[in-house]
Design a protein around this motif. Sequence first.
Motif, PDB file in Angstrom:
ATOM      1  N   LEU A   1      52.030  45.474  45.842  1.00  0.00           N
ATOM      2  CA  LEU A   1      50.996  44.242  46.319  1.00  0.00           C
ATOM      3  C   LEU A   1      50.128  44.128  45.425  1.00  0.00           C
ATOM      4  CD1 LEU A   1      50.754  46.536  49.640  1.00  0.00           C
ATOM      5  CD2 LEU A   1      51.761  44.285  49.493  1.00  0.00           C
ATOM      6  N   CYS A   2      49.864  43.087  44.925  1.00  0.00           N
ATOM      7  CA  CYS A   2      48.718  42.688  44.105  1.00  0.00           C
ATOM      8  C   CYS A   2      47.922  41.735  44.475  1.00  0.00           C
ATOM      9  CB  CYS A   2      49.668  42.050  42.851  1.00  0.00           C
ATOM     10  SG  CYS A   2      48.672  41.602  41.558  1.00  0.00           S
ATOM     11  N   ALA A   3      46.669  41.818  44.170  1.00  0.00           N
ATOM     12  CA  ALA A   3      45.624  40.848  44.376  1.00  0.00           C
ATOM     13  C   ALA A   3      44.712  40.311  43.361  1.00  0.00           C
ATOM     14  CB  ALA A   3      44.695  41.309  45.689  1.00  0.00           C
ATOM     15  N   PHE A   4      44.232  39.071  43.582  1.00  0.00           N
ATOM     16  CA  PHE A   4      43.096  38.772  42.566  1.00  0.00           C
ATOM     17  C   PHE A   4      42.126  37.982  43.222  1.00  0.00           C
ATOM     18  CE2 PHE A   4      47.072  38.472  40.015  1.00  0.00           C
ATOM     19  CZ  PHE A   4      46.473  39.033  38.768  1.00  0.00           C
ATOM     20  N   ASP A   5      40.761  38.367  42.684  1.00  0.00           N
ATOM     21  CA  ASP A   5      39.644  37.937  43.057  1.00  0.00           C
ATOM     22  C   ASP A   5      38.784  37.014  42.359  1.00  0.00           C
ATOM     23  OD1 ASP A   5      38.443  39.818  41.598  1.00  0.00           O
ATOM     24  OD2 ASP A   5      37.458  40.762  42.812  1.00  0.00           O
ATOM     25  N   THR A   6      39.623  36.459  41.395  1.00  0.00           N
ATOM     26  CA  THR A   6      39.531  35.429  40.148  1.00  0.00           C
ATOM     27  C   THR A   6      38.987  34.171  40.667  1.00  0.00           C
ATOM     28  OG1 THR A   6      41.803  35.036  39.860  1.00  0.00           O
ATOM     29  CG2 THR A   6      40.663  36.690  38.291  1.00  0.00           C
ATOM     30  N   PRO A   7      38.433  33.220  39.792  1.00  0.00           N
ATOM     31  CA  PRO A   7      38.058  31.691  40.112  1.00  0.00           C
ATOM     32  C   PRO A   7      39.328  31.083  40.983  1.00  0.00           C
ATOM     33  CG  PRO A   7      36.828  32.236  38.320  1.00  0.00           C
ATOM     34  CD  PRO A   7      37.890  33.445  38.622  1.00  0.00           C
TER      35      PRO A   7
ATOM     36  N   CYS B   1      52.735  56.642  47.932  1.00  0.00           N
ATOM     37  CA  CYS B   1      51.972  55.272  48.070  1.00  0.00           C
ATOM     38  C   CYS B   1      50.959  55.536  46.717  1.00  0.00           C
ATOM     39  CB  CYS B   1      51.247  54.884  49.200  1.00  0.00           C
ATOM     40  SG  CYS B   1      50.296  56.294  49.813  1.00  0.00           S
ATOM     41  N   ALA B   2      50.639  54.396  45.634  1.00  0.00           N
ATOM     42  CA  ALA B   2      50.262  54.675  44.625  1.00  0.00           C
ATOM     43  C   ALA B   2      49.297  53.287  44.282  1.00  0.00           C
ATOM     44  CB  ALA B   2      51.258  54.961  43.664  1.00  0.00           C
ATOM     45  N   HIS B   3      48.083  53.817  43.651  1.00  0.00           N
ATOM     46  CA  HIS B   3      47.363  52.713  43.090  1.00  0.00           C
ATOM     47  C   HIS B   3      47.867  52.467  41.798  1.00  0.00           C
ATOM     48  CE1 HIS B   3      44.452  53.912  46.175  1.00  0.00           C
ATOM     49  NE2 HIS B   3      44.071  55.146  45.606  1.00  0.00           N
ATOM     50  N   ALA B   4      48.852  51.868  41.542  1.00  0.00           N
ATOM     51  CA  ALA B   4      49.574  51.599  40.503  1.00  0.00           C
ATOM     52  C   ALA B   4      48.926  51.087  39.257  1.00  0.00           C
ATOM     53  CB  ALA B   4      50.993  50.630  41.071  1.00  0.00           C
ATOM     54  N   GLY B   5      48.024  50.458  39.559  1.00  0.00           N
ATOM     55  CA  GLY B   5      47.339  49.791  38.365  1.00  0.00           C
ATOM     56  C   GLY B   5      46.608  50.638  37.523  1.00  0.00           C
TER      57      GLY B   5
ATOM     58  N   CYS C   1      40.544  49.440  44.643  1.00  0.00           N
ATOM     59  CA  CYS C   1      39.896  48.519  43.563  1.00  0.00           C
ATOM     60  C   CYS C   1      39.837  48.872  42.126  1.00  0.00           C
ATOM     61  CB  CYS C   1      38.528  47.628  44.038  1.00  0.00           C
ATOM     62  SG  CYS C   1      37.082  48.980  44.038  1.00  0.00           S
ATOM     63  N   CYS C   2      40.169  50.226  41.991  1.00  0.00           N
ATOM     64  CA  CYS C   2      39.665  50.843  40.702  1.00  0.00           C
ATOM     65  C   CYS C   2      40.324  50.199  39.489  1.00  0.00           C
ATOM     66  CB  CYS C   2      40.213  52.284  40.852  1.00  0.00           C
ATOM     67  SG  CYS C   2      39.275  53.451  41.961  1.00  0.00           S
ATOM     68  N   VAL C   3      41.541  49.556  39.950  1.00  0.00           N
ATOM     69  CA  VAL C   3      42.304  48.892  38.572  1.00  0.00           C
ATOM     70  C   VAL C   3      41.386  48.017  37.711  1.00  0.00           C
ATOM     71  CG1 VAL C   3      43.244  47.319  40.133  1.00  0.00           C
ATOM     72  CG2 VAL C   3      44.388  47.898  37.993  1.00  0.00           C
ATOM     73  N   LYS C   4      40.465  47.409  38.546  1.00  0.00           N
ATOM     74  CA  LYS C   4      39.583  46.444  38.008  1.00  0.00           C
ATOM     75  C   LYS C   4      38.178  46.868  37.930  1.00  0.00           C
ATOM     76  CE  LYS C   4      37.860  41.476  38.313  1.00  0.00           C
ATOM     77  NZ  LYS C   4      37.916  40.288  39.132  1.00  0.00           N
TER      78      LYS C   4
ATOM     79  N   GLY D   1      47.650  41.361  30.288  1.00  0.00           N
ATOM     80  CA  GLY D   1      46.358  41.372  30.154  1.00  0.00           C
ATOM     81  C   GLY D   1      45.748  40.738  31.596  1.00  0.00           C
ATOM     82  N   HIS D   2      46.485  40.860  32.782  1.00  0.00           N
ATOM     83  CA  HIS D   2      46.019  40.353  33.857  1.00  0.00           C
ATOM     84  C   HIS D   2      45.060  41.641  34.335  1.00  0.00           C
ATOM     85  CE1 HIS D   2      48.783  37.097  34.391  1.00  0.00           C
ATOM     86  NE2 HIS D   2      49.570  37.748  33.895  1.00  0.00           N
ATOM     87  N   THR D   3      43.922  41.164  35.239  1.00  0.00           N
ATOM     88  CA  THR D   3      43.172  41.998  35.710  1.00  0.00           C
ATOM     89  C   THR D   3      43.131  41.755  37.384  1.00  0.00           C
ATOM     90  OG1 THR D   3      41.332  40.436  35.579  1.00  0.00           O
ATOM     91  CG2 THR D   3      41.708  42.036  33.701  1.00  0.00           C
ATOM     92  N   PRO D   4      44.051  42.467  38.012  1.00  0.00           N
ATOM     93  CA  PRO D   4      44.391  42.117  39.432  1.00  0.00           C
ATOM     94  C   PRO D   4      43.145  42.962  39.945  1.00  0.00           C
ATOM     95  CG  PRO D   4      46.011  43.667  38.670  1.00  0.00           C
ATOM     96  CD  PRO D   4      45.216  42.979  37.535  1.00  0.00           C
ATOM     97  N   SER D   5      42.434  42.793  41.239  1.00  0.00           N
ATOM     98  CA  SER D   5      41.658  43.532  41.987  1.00  0.00           C
ATOM     99  C   SER D   5      42.111  44.574  42.688  1.00  0.00           C
ATOM    100  CB  SER D   5      40.760  42.583  42.729  1.00  0.00           C
ATOM    101  OG  SER D   5      41.777  41.798  43.717  1.00  0.00           O
ATOM    102  N   LEU D   6      43.497  44.557  42.767  1.00  0.00           N
ATOM    103  CA  LEU D   6      44.289  45.586  43.761  1.00  0.00           C
ATOM    104  C   LEU D   6      45.634  45.258  43.136  1.00  0.00           C
ATOM    105  CD1 LEU D   6      44.248  46.174  47.378  1.00  0.00           C
ATOM    106  CD2 LEU D   6      46.553  45.357  46.261  1.00  0.00           C
TER     107      LEU D   6
END
Length: 483
Positions: A305-311, A395-399, A180-183, A271-276
Motif C-alpha cells: 500500500l502506497c500513498a502520496f500527499d503531494t500536489p 505487517c510492516a512500515h516497509a518504507g 507516516c514515518c517514511v516521509k 527518490g519518491h517520498t510517499p506519505s505511507l
Amino acid sequence: MDDLQQSDPRTGHPAGLDPAGLDPAGPGPSRLHQALAAGLPAEALITDPDVMASYAHDMASFCTAGTPAAVVLPRTVEQVQHVMRTATELRVPVVPQGARTGLSGAANASDGCVVLSLVRMDRILEIDPVDRIAVVEPGVINAVLSRAVAEHGLYYPPDPSSWEMCTIGGNIGTASGGLCCVKYGVTAEYVLGLDVVLADGRLLRTGRRTAKGVAGYDLTRLFVGSEGTLGIVVGAVLALRPQPPVQLALAAEFPTAEAACAAVCAIMERGHTPSLLELMDGTTVRAVNALAHMGLPDTTEALLLCAFDTPDPAADLAAVGELCRAAGATEVVPADDVAESELLLQARRLALTALETVRTATMIDDVCVPRTRLAAMLSGTAAIAAKHGLTIGVCAHAGDGNTHPVVCFDHADEDESRRARESFDEIMALGLELGGTITGEHGVGVLKKEWLARELGPVGVELQRGIKRTFDPLGLLNPGKVF
C-alpha cells in the motif's frame, strides 16, 4: 542494574525496603497511603485492590506484572512532584503510565509500587500557528491533538496505530512511530522541549520553543524513548507542520513477498517520498480476507500500500504503479479519490485485529532492518514460523524497514506458548543478523531487556546505566525495565 541500588529480583522494588513503605503495625492506612494522601485530592489516590488491578499491565504478552500498593492519577505538576518526593523519602518504586497501549511491558506494575497514571493531565495548553508549536500535557490523546491542530491548518505527523487511544506522554516514552514515518519521521523529531519531574521531585525543563537551539547537551532527546526510567514527563513542546494536501493511495498485489520488497527498494531508490508505504504478507492478507471479506485473491502473497500527499498525487501513484508492475505485481489499483483511498487502506488498519482472530493470543514483534534486507527479514520469519509450526503474519512500515511479525498462539497451550516465545526471540536474532534493531518503535520494557545488551554491547550498556544512575540514583523509576 548492578551499578544501581540492588533490586529484589522477585518484586522489582529496591532490596531491603519494606514493600511500598507499608506500616506493618496494626490495621489502618499504610504509611505510604497517609503520606500520599497528605498532598493529593481524595479522587487522585486509588487503593482499592480491584481497581488497582486494572492498572497493573499494558498490552504485552509474556510480561510479568506485580501488584501496586497505590495508583495515583494527578492533575497537576505539583501533585506529581509530591508523589516523587514521597517515593524518594520512603524508597518506593514508581511506575509511570499513559494509556497502557504499549506492547513491551514498560508500563507494568512491580510489587509494592506506586503506579503514576498521567491520563488526567490531558490539557492542550497552547497551539501557536506562527511558531508552529503545541504545548501539551502528557495525557493528551494523539488523535485529539491531531484534530485540534488541524483546525489551525497544522499537522502533528506521528500517528501510531493506537492513535485514537495512546497518549502523547506514552508516545514520548517509547519514541513512537506510525504509518507516516517514511516521509515525516518519528516522535523524537517533533519534541522540542520537555518539563520533567525528576526522581527526587525537582522540576527540570529541557529544550526550547524556537526552531533552532544547541545550548548544552540535548537532554530532550535523552528523555524521548527512556520509558519512564529517567523522569516523569509532565509537559511537552511539540513541533507542528503545515497541513499537507489530502493523500491518495494505491494497492499492489504480488505473488511473492520478495517481489513486493523489490518494489519497495525501487520506489525509494528512484527518490519518491510517499506519505505511507506499508506491506502485508500473505498470512496477514488471508487473515484480513477472512475477517472483512475484502475479496483479495488467495494467490496474493504480499500486498503493498502506497500513498502520496503531494500536489499531484495521481502522477506519483502512476509512477509507483509502473515500478510495482516492473517488480512483478499482478494487480495495481490506484484510488481516484479520498474515499477510495480509505477503502484501500482499510486492509492495513485491520491487520492486527484480523491476526488476533487466528488464535487466542498474539505477540507483536517490532524489528527494524535496512530496506535492502526487508525481503530477507520476511523470508526468514516465514522459515521460523514453519520451524515452530505457528502462524506468524507480518505487517510492516516497509518504507522504513520496520516489520511487525505477529506470532499467533494459544495461551492455554503450554507447548505452543513455549514455541511462540522461542520464535519471537529467533525473529529478534534474525533482525540483528540482518543489521537491524530489536525495536523500531515499541520500546524495550520487560519483553526485550535481555536483548538490549546484545544490541548495544558492554560499553553501550555501561554508559546507559551510568546515565540512569545520574538521574535516578536510588533506582526508583520504573525498576526492572529496559535494563
